[in-house]
Design a protein around this motif. Sequence first.
Motif, PDB file in Angstrom:
ATOM      1  N   GLY A 103      92.620  87.157  26.474  1.00 52.68           N
ATOM      2  CA  GLY A 103      93.609  87.360  26.105  1.00 52.68           C
ATOM      3  C   GLY A 103      94.406  85.873  26.151  1.00 52.68           C
ATOM      4  N   ASN A 104      95.599  85.469  26.023  1.00 55.50           N
ATOM      5  CA  ASN A 104      96.144  83.889  25.933  1.00 55.50           C
ATOM      6  C   ASN A 104      96.969  83.575  27.130  1.00 55.50           C
ATOM      7  N   THR A 105      96.620  84.371  28.224  1.00 59.04           N
ATOM      8  CA  THR A 105      97.738  83.961  29.342  1.00 59.04           C
ATOM      9  C   THR A 105      96.595  83.954  30.500  1.00 59.04           C
ATOM     10  N   ASP A 106      97.104  83.308  31.612  1.00 60.18           N
ATOM     11  CA  ASP A 106      96.261  83.568  33.123  1.00 60.18           C
ATOM     12  C   ASP A 106      95.185  82.794  33.104  1.00 60.18           C
ATOM     13  N   PHE A 107      95.026  81.750  32.372  1.00 61.56           N
ATOM     14  CA  PHE A 107      94.034  80.727  32.117  1.00 61.56           C
ATOM     15  C   PHE A 107      93.369  80.153  33.477  1.00 61.56           C
ATOM     16  N   SER A 108      94.169  80.206  34.400  1.00 61.48           N
ATOM     17  CA  SER A 108      93.659  79.848  35.652  1.00 61.48           C
ATOM     18  C   SER A 108      92.563  80.457  36.540  1.00 61.48           C
ATOM     19  N   ARG A 109      92.409  81.920  35.541  1.00 56.20           N
ATOM     20  CA  ARG A 109      90.987  82.683  36.136  1.00 56.20           C
ATOM     21  C   ARG A 109      89.968  82.233  35.620  1.00 56.20           C
ATOM     22  N   PHE A 110      89.903  81.525  34.384  1.00 58.63           N
ATOM     23  CA  PHE A 110      88.718  81.075  33.720  1.00 58.63           C
ATOM     24  C   PHE A 110      88.473  79.717  33.632  1.00 58.63           C
ATOM     25  N   LEU A 111      89.458  78.772  33.901  1.00 61.51           N
ATOM     26  CA  LEU A 111      89.274  77.384  34.221  1.00 61.51           C
ATOM     27  C   LEU A 111      89.494  76.807  35.427  1.00 61.51           C
TER      28      LEU A 111
ATOM     29  N   PRO B 210      80.247  77.965  20.619  1.00 57.18           N
ATOM     30  CA  PRO B 210      81.096  78.074  21.791  1.00 57.18           C
ATOM     31  C   PRO B 210      80.471  77.054  23.061  1.00 57.18           C
ATOM     32  N   LEU B 211      81.648  76.683  23.722  1.00 58.54           N
ATOM     33  CA  LEU B 211      81.285  75.890  24.636  1.00 58.54           C
ATOM     34  C   LEU B 211      80.756  76.646  25.749  1.00 58.54           C
ATOM     35  N   PRO B 212      79.244  76.028  26.264  1.00 55.94           N
ATOM     36  CA  PRO B 212      78.689  76.643  27.224  1.00 55.94           C
ATOM     37  C   PRO B 212      79.364  76.858  28.642  1.00 55.94           C
ATOM     38  N   LEU B 213      79.350  78.005  29.280  1.00 54.26           N
ATOM     39  CA  LEU B 213      80.122  78.107  30.796  1.00 54.26           C
ATOM     40  C   LEU B 213      79.590  76.850  31.468  1.00 54.26           C
ATOM     41  N   GLY B 214      80.363  76.422  32.377  1.00 47.69           N
ATOM     42  CA  GLY B 214      80.363  75.251  33.086  1.00 47.69           C
ATOM     43  C   GLY B 214      80.320  73.726  32.462  1.00 47.69           C
ATOM     44  N   SER B 215      80.870  73.952  31.282  1.00 55.49           N
ATOM     45  CA  SER B 215      81.256  72.644  30.435  1.00 55.49           C
ATOM     46  C   SER B 215      82.659  72.132  30.864  1.00 55.49           C
TER      47      SER B 215
ATOM     48  N   TRP C  46      88.960  69.498  33.435  1.00 53.85           N
ATOM     49  CA  TRP C  46      89.092  71.111  33.655  1.00 53.85           C
ATOM     50  C   TRP C  46      87.756  71.539  33.011  1.00 53.85           C
ATOM     51  N   ARG C  47      87.097  72.557  33.989  1.00 48.69           N
ATOM     52  CA  ARG C  47      85.866  73.112  33.534  1.00 48.69           C
ATOM     53  C   ARG C  47      86.067  74.628  33.199  1.00 48.69           C
ATOM     54  N   LEU C  48      85.346  74.940  32.012  1.00 51.13           N
ATOM     55  CA  LEU C  48      85.344  76.246  31.679  1.00 51.13           C
ATOM     56  C   LEU C  48      84.375  77.050  32.515  1.00 51.13           C
ATOM     57  N   ASP C  49      84.927  78.037  33.171  1.00 49.02           N
ATOM     58  CA  ASP C  49      84.195  78.717  34.102  1.00 49.02           C
ATOM     59  C   ASP C  49      83.556  80.250  33.875  1.00 49.02           C
ATOM     60  N   ARG C  50      84.473  80.907  32.804  1.00 41.51           N
ATOM     61  CA  ARG C  50      84.315  82.207  32.249  1.00 41.51           C
ATOM     62  C   ARG C  50      84.957  81.966  30.968  1.00 41.51           C
ATOM     63  N   HIS C  51      84.601  83.039  30.350  1.00 42.20           N
ATOM     64  CA  HIS C  51      85.111  83.484  29.011  1.00 42.20           C
ATOM     65  C   HIS C  51      86.806  84.028  29.145  1.00 42.20           C
TER      66      HIS C  51
ATOM     67  N   GLN D 133      87.598  65.178  26.422  1.00 46.99           N
ATOM     68  CA  GLN D 133      87.604  66.162  27.403  1.00 46.99           C
ATOM     69  C   GLN D 133      89.059  66.294  28.039  1.00 46.99           C
ATOM     70  N   TRP D 134      89.376  67.360  28.516  1.00 46.89           N
ATOM     71  CA  TRP D 134      90.523  67.732  29.168  1.00 46.89           C
ATOM     72  C   TRP D 134      90.321  67.057  30.422  1.00 46.89           C
ATOM     73  N   ALA D 135      90.681  65.771  30.582  1.00 45.82           N
ATOM     74  CA  ALA D 135      90.277  64.977  31.709  1.00 45.82           C
ATOM     75  C   ALA D 135      91.240  63.806  31.624  1.00 45.82           C
TER      76      ALA D 135
END
Length: 335
Positions: free
Chosen positions: A15-23, A65-70, A7-12, A99-101
């Motif tokens: 909230g605490n829902t809909d994480f598929s928009r960000f990873l 914080p984790l850099p975006l793209g990490s 799982w890659r962190l694409d955006r910050h 990692q989440w991997a």
Amino acid sequence: MTVCRYWRLDRHPQGNTDFSRFLSLQEEQCAALAEGEVRIAVQWLSMDAGTRMWMSPRTDGYQPPLPLGSKMVGLVLGRVIDSADVAYPVGALVRGFGQWADVATVVPALTGLEVVDETVADPRQHFGALGMNAWTAYVGVKEVAAVKAGEWLVVSAAAGATGSIACQVGKNLGAKVVGIAGGGDKCRFLTEEIGVDMAIDYRGDDVAARLAEVPGGINAFFDNVGGPILDAVLGNMAHYGRVAVCGMIAGYDNDAPMAGPAQFDQVLMRRLRIEGFFIPDFLERGAEFMPQLREWLDDGKLSVRFDETGGLENVLTAYERMLTGKNIGKVVVRL
């Protein structure tokens, strides 16, 4: 070469829902190991609230914080499949920050990696009664809050992974325990399975009024939440009480620091001590905690309910369950 999904962190997140928009779930060929690296076939992932802050852009947290793209980082439990460190041989069961991997690559000295005891009947207990949630509960209750037999201990988020163990540590030390949780099912879990002396439903009860029933006031508070619950407790503390600040999940979905307690004056009026603590600061003392935790586990004095989800592709569902309080006990993902 080994294929790794992660799982890659694409955006910050917001909230605490809909994480598929960000990873997003990605795939790559694993590179050859560098000197000192260890590669793990992950069997379980731990879902922990503290990682929510790592996803934010805040630079004033307890970890950068984790850099975006990490690759998203979290606790992993699995077997070594390749190793450039003789202390972690192929086949060893290990736990650490990976990692989440489905395949995690780590540098042991930087990730708290350790070989764990395979005589434990349920390997998930290395995330439970013998894991970092348990270390956090033990340090927070016994050392930071300095709970003594006969005192009253209050625990917030008491039906969660750390809170439920903190309640049991308090009971094992001879304290009287009040657990604060959301909903009737969680309160029944606390009284019927964990054995707390009082359970308070913050969704349906007047928390401050219920806490006022504690005779002589609250001696110690193990706080996972912050916010209004912290205010309710501060106004009901006994003189010279202690507050161990473990987490502030009430503010993790906000990129800005949360407001301070409205009842902060009670720190002076009641001569309270408040101390924050972070379990990675205690990692080198793990061997010190383990004998007591293992004894309690083997004696049936420490139990953990697991909320398990299957499949790497379902990590975000499990993570959201944990952050929104849909779980009881420890949330894990089995790969």
